[in-house]
Design a protein around this motif. Structure first.
Motif, PDB file in Angstrom:
ATOM      1  N   ASP A 187       9.075  -1.980 -22.236  1.00 57.13           N
ATOM      2  CA  ASP A 187       8.927  -1.538 -20.840  1.00 57.13           C
ATOM      3  C   ASP A 187       8.016  -0.305 -20.770  1.00 57.13           C
ATOM      4  O   ASP A 187       7.195  -0.176 -19.851  1.00 57.13           O
ATOM      5  N   PHE A 188       8.156   0.584 -21.745  1.00 51.49           N
ATOM      6  CA  PHE A 188       7.282   1.760 -21.817  1.00 51.49           C
ATOM      7  C   PHE A 188       5.821   1.332 -21.972  1.00 51.49           C
ATOM      8  O   PHE A 188       4.932   1.837 -21.278  1.00 51.49           O
ATOM      9  N   LEU A 189       5.559   0.407 -22.888  1.00 53.55           N
ATOM     10  CA  LEU A 189       4.191  -0.072 -23.097  1.00 53.55           C
ATOM     11  C   LEU A 189       3.630  -0.696 -21.820  1.00 53.55           C
ATOM     12  O   LEU A 189       2.457  -0.484 -21.480  1.00 53.55           O
ATOM     13  N   CYS A 190       4.454  -1.438 -21.115  1.00 56.14           N
ATOM     14  CA  CYS A 190       4.005  -2.055 -19.853  1.00 56.14           C
ATOM     15  C   CYS A 190       3.704  -0.991 -18.803  1.00 56.14           C
ATOM     16  O   CYS A 190       2.725  -1.113 -18.042  1.00 56.14           O
ATOM     17  N   ASN A 191       4.520   0.046 -18.766  1.00 56.67           N
ATOM     18  CA  ASN A 191       4.283   1.134 -17.803  1.00 56.67           C
ATOM     19  C   ASN A 191       2.982   1.871 -18.117  1.00 56.67           C
ATOM     20  O   ASN A 191       2.230   2.243 -17.214  1.00 56.67           O
ATOM     21  N   VAL A 192       2.722   2.099 -19.413  1.00 50.65           N
ATOM     22  CA  VAL A 192       1.472   2.730 -19.825  1.00 50.65           C
ATOM     23  C   VAL A 192       0.292   1.850 -19.456  1.00 50.65           C
ATOM     24  O   VAL A 192      -0.733   2.329 -18.937  1.00 50.65           O
ATOM     25  N   PHE A 193       0.426   0.560 -19.711  1.00 52.51           N
ATOM     26  CA  PHE A 193      -0.633  -0.403 -19.395  1.00 52.51           C
ATOM     27  C   PHE A 193      -0.963  -0.375 -17.902  1.00 52.51           C
ATOM     28  O   PHE A 193      -2.125  -0.328 -17.495  1.00 52.51           O
TER      29      PHE A 193
END
Length: 323
Positions: free
Chosen positions: A102-108
Motif C-alpha cells: 500500500d505504501f508503494l502504491c501511495n508513492v506511485f
C-alpha cells in the motif's frame, strides 16, 4: 547459574559452562528431556549441531574484517535463508506485506500521478510484493540472485502480471527500459556494502527507467537501533512449528545478525543457523552515490508515510526520482 524457561511451549535450558562439573553428562541428561539444547560453549568457533544439541560460541559475532575489499552480497547470496531454508521463508516473516505494498502504491500515485504501471522488484525474494502489486494491476518484473528464491516465487506467488528471473541487481539487462518504478524493500540493498556496488545498482535502475521514474530504497533506521538486541518469534501453523532466536549487533554503520531456527515440519525436527551483515547508508552518502542519476525527493520514516526523523523513526525509506 542454571535457569529453565518455557517459551512458546518449548522447554529451554540456559546455563553457564563454569557452573557444570561434568559437562558432557549434564548436557546428555537434559537433552533427553528437551526438544533442543542451545549450549554456549568456550572454545567453540562455529555453530555445530549434534542431534538435538546446538553448540555455539559464547561471543557470537561475525568477523567483519574479512569484508574489507568484498561486498556483503558475496556472503548474503550463499545464505541458507535464501537457499536451504527458502521453502520456509514466508513462515519466518513478521512483516505486514500488504501495508508495505500500500505504501508503494501511495508513492506511485503521489509522484507519478498514476494508479498502476510497470514496476521492477529488485531483490524480490519469493515475490511477496510483486504478487500483491500484480493484483492491483501493475506489470511487475522480479529479479533476485537466488535460484531457490525465484523458484519459490514462481511456486508461491505466480501471477499473469509478474515475471521472475534470476539476476544480480549489480549487473542486469532487461528488454524493457521504461519501468515507472523500481524498489528494493526490507533492508536488502544494504547487502551492497561497497559504494561501487550500490552505484552499479543505481546505474542499472537508471538505465531501465525514463526521466521521472521513481526508485524506492527501504531499510531499518540504524540511529534508533540498540547496540545489542535478542528476541524470538514462534510459528505454529497446521503441522509446522518453528521457533526463531534472533541475535543482532550494531557497530558503527553495520549490523551483524545471527538466526537460530528450530523447526518441526510434519514431525521431522530440523535446525538451521544463518548469519548476515548489512551496511546502513546515511542520507549524505546516498546523495553522493546517486548524483547525476537520481535526486532524493523525500525520506519517509515508516509505511504510514510519516516524515523521517533520525532519532524516532523505525525505518529509513528514501524516494528518488530519475533525472
Amino acid at each position: 547459574m542454571i535457569n529453565s524457561l518455557n517459551i512458546s511451549e518449548k522447554n529451554i535450558i540456559i546455563c553457564l559452562e563454569e557452573d557444570i562439573l561434568d559437562k558432557n553428562k549434564f548436557i546428555g541428561k537434559i537433552s533427553d528431556d528437551c526438544d533442543w539444547v542451545l549450549y554456549f560453549k568456550h572454545g567453540t568457533k562455529s555453530v555445530v549441531r549434534d542431534n538435538n544439541i546446538i553448540y555455539s560460541p559464547i561471543e557470537l559475532k561475525g568477523e567483519v574484517s574479512v569484508f574489507k575489499d568484498i561486498s556483503f552480497t558475496e556472503h548474503a547470496k550463499n545464505k541458507k535463508y535464501y537457499h536451504d531454508f527458502s521453502n520456509y521463508y514466508m513462515f519466518t516473516l513478521a512483516n505486514d506485506t500488504q501495508k508495505e505494498v500500500d505504501f508503494l502504491c501511495n508513492v506511485f500515485k503521489k509522484y507519478l500521478n498514476k494508479d498502476f504501471g510497470k514496476a521492477l522488484d529488485c531483490c524480490c525474494g519469493v515475490g511477496r510484493h510483486s504478487f500483491l502489486l500484480a493484483n492491483k494491476g501493475f506489470k511487475v518484473k522480479g529479479i533476485d540472485i537466488s535460484q531457490d528464491q525465484i523458484d519459490n516465487a514462481k511456486k508461491l506467488h505466480s501471477h499473469c502480471n509478474v515475471d521472475y528471473e534470476v539476476m544480480d541487481v549489480r549487473d542486469f539487462n532487461l528488454n524493457d527500459k521504461d519501468y515507472d518504478m523500481s524498489y528494493c524493500m526490507w533492508t536488502t540493498y544494504n547487502y551492497l556494502s561497497l559504494d561501487n556496488d550500490l552505484k552499479k545498482f543505481i546505474v542499472g535502475n537508471y538505465n531501465h527507467q525514463s526521466r521521472g521514474g521513481i526508485l524506492v530504497l527501504d531499510s531499518k533506521n540504524i540511529p534508533k537501533l540498540d547496540y545489542h538486541r535478542m528476541y524470538n518469534r514462534y510459528v505454529d501453523k497446521d503441522n509446522f512449528k518453528m521457533e526463531i532466536l534472533i541475535n543482532k549487533y550494531v557497530f558503527d554503520n553495520i549490523q551483524n545478525s545471527q538466526y537460530f531456527l528450530f523447526i518441526n515440519d510434519n514431525g521431522m525436527d530440523k535446525f538451521f543457523f544463518d548469519d548476515e551483515f548489512v551496511r546502513f547508508y546515511t542520507l549524505e552518502e546516498l546523495k553522493n552515490i546517486v548524483l547525476g542519476y537520481y535526486e532524493i525527493v523525500y525520506v519517509y520514516g515508516d509505511f504510514d508515510m510519516n516524515k523521517y526523523d533520525e532519532r524516532n523513526s523505525n525505518r529509513f525509506i528514501v524516494v528518488l526520482k530519475r533525472i
